[in-house]
Structure formats: structure tokens, C-alpha cells
Design an enzyme around this catalytic site. Sequence first.
Site, PDB file in Angstrom:
ATOM      1  N   HIS A 157       0.809  -1.219   0.000  1.00  0.00           N
ATOM      2  CA  HIS A 157       0.000   0.000   0.000  1.00  0.00           C
ATOM      3  C   HIS A 157       0.847   1.276   0.000  1.00  0.00           C
ATOM      4  O   HIS A 157       0.412   2.305  -0.503  1.00  0.00           O
ATOM      5  CB  HIS A 157      -0.961   0.002   1.200  1.00  0.00           C
ATOM      6  CG  HIS A 157      -0.267  -0.205   2.510  1.00  0.00           C
ATOM      7  ND1 HIS A 157       0.150  -1.449   2.938  1.00  0.00           N
ATOM      8  CD2 HIS A 157       0.119   0.665   3.474  1.00  0.00           C
ATOM      9  CE1 HIS A 157       0.747  -1.335   4.107  1.00  0.00           C
ATOM     10  NE2 HIS A 157       0.734  -0.057   4.457  1.00  0.00           N
TER      11      HIS A 157
ATOM     12  N   CYS B 166       8.055  -1.068  -1.199  1.00  0.00           N
ATOM     13  CA  CYS B 166       7.367  -0.996   0.089  1.00  0.00           C
ATOM     14  C   CYS B 166       7.866   0.294   0.726  1.00  0.00           C
ATOM     15  O   CYS B 166       8.767   0.932   0.184  1.00  0.00           O
ATOM     16  CB  CYS B 166       7.592  -2.226   0.963  1.00  0.00           C
ATOM     17  SG  CYS B 166       9.228  -2.371   1.713  1.00  0.00           S
ATOM     18  N   GLY B 167       7.324   0.698   1.833  1.00  0.00           N
ATOM     19  CA  GLY B 167       7.631   2.004   2.412  1.00  0.00           C
ATOM     20  C   GLY B 167       9.086   2.402   2.318  1.00  0.00           C
ATOM     21  O   GLY B 167       9.440   3.400   1.704  1.00  0.00           O
TER      22      GLY B 167
ATOM     23  N   GLY C  84      11.910  -4.061   3.876  1.00  0.00           N
ATOM     24  CA  GLY C  84      11.144  -5.282   4.099  1.00  0.00           C
ATOM     25  C   GLY C  84      10.991  -6.094   2.828  1.00  0.00           C
ATOM     26  O   GLY C  84      11.117  -7.334   2.846  1.00  0.00           O
TER      27      GLY C  84
ATOM     28  N   HIS D 197      27.965  -6.441 -10.753  1.00  0.00           N
ATOM     29  CA  HIS D 197      28.814  -7.276  -9.903  1.00  0.00           C
ATOM     30  C   HIS D 197      28.055  -8.393  -9.197  1.00  0.00           C
ATOM     31  O   HIS D 197      28.632  -9.446  -8.934  1.00  0.00           O
ATOM     32  CB  HIS D 197      29.514  -6.422  -8.837  1.00  0.00           C
ATOM     33  CG  HIS D 197      30.470  -5.437  -9.411  1.00  0.00           C
ATOM     34  ND1 HIS D 197      31.211  -4.603  -8.621  1.00  0.00           N
ATOM     35  CD2 HIS D 197      30.810  -5.136 -10.691  1.00  0.00           C
ATOM     36  CE1 HIS D 197      31.980  -3.825  -9.382  1.00  0.00           C
ATOM     37  NE2 HIS D 197      31.743  -4.129 -10.641  1.00  0.00           N
TER      38      HIS D 197
END
Length: 149
Positions: A9, A65-66, A70, A98
Site C-alpha cells: 500500500h 514498500c515504504g 522489508g 557485480h
Amino acid sequence: MRIAVGADHAGYILKAEIVAVLGYEGHEVIDLGTFGPEPVDYPDYAKSVGKAVISDEADRGILLCGSGVGAAIAANKLKGIRAALCHDCYSAHQSVEHDNANVLCLGPRIIGPELAMDLIHTWINAKFCGEERYLRRLAKIDDIEMMEG
């Protein structure tokens, strides 16, 4: 390039922009959601994007994600995924050149859309160099993935 894109979200607004731009540029984009502001769990999207890459449905994946942290942690739990959290252009190209990264993780609460697109373009255009020292290191990562407990 076939690119699977997923977001929780906190990233769905930026994801929509990324999907539109990459599609306009001629990439085959697989939009794996989410599509609204309702709270969802980033590991679900990390799993979906990772599976698309592992199964060769997609050449690479992008996760949001924020903070991006995560999503990177979750994606890296999948065997064969090398997810890189990048918020600067050097890390974006170096992660592919790399480390042969196949998933790019971004944090839309950390960076804005212009930088996100610069990072994505840098990452997409980067190629794994294939030098012996990098192949040796990737083989060691593969060995770690094979460890049990």
C-alpha cells in the site's frame, strides 16, 4: 524486457507510474498489485514478484514498500532471487554488474518518482559483467542458499 512489478500500500501510487512509463517504453510489464491504499503485507508481493522471476515469466522484478527494506528481506528468502535495495544510481548499476541482482527494491517513502525512474533505468540498462571473481562470489551465495538451518 519482461518486468514483474509489485508493491504494498505504501508503493502502489509509484508502482502505477512505473508500470505506465515502462509500458510506454516498450517493456512487457507484469503488474502484480496492489492496486489501492488498503493495508496489505509486503511479503506477499515479494513472493509474487520473486516467483515470476524464478519461473522466467519475467526477466527481472521491481518491488516497492515504504522503505524498500522489508521487500528486499522477503524477496531474498526465495532461492534464486538476488534483491537489491537501491536509492542511488551507483548501487543500482553495481548491483547488476557485480552481483547479478534480478530484483530491484525501492522505498517510495524515501525517494520520489523522478529518482525512482532514474534508478530503474540505470538498473534495467546494467549488465552482469561475468568476471571470474563475481562468478566465484555468486557461487558462494548459491552455496549459502543450499544450507539447511
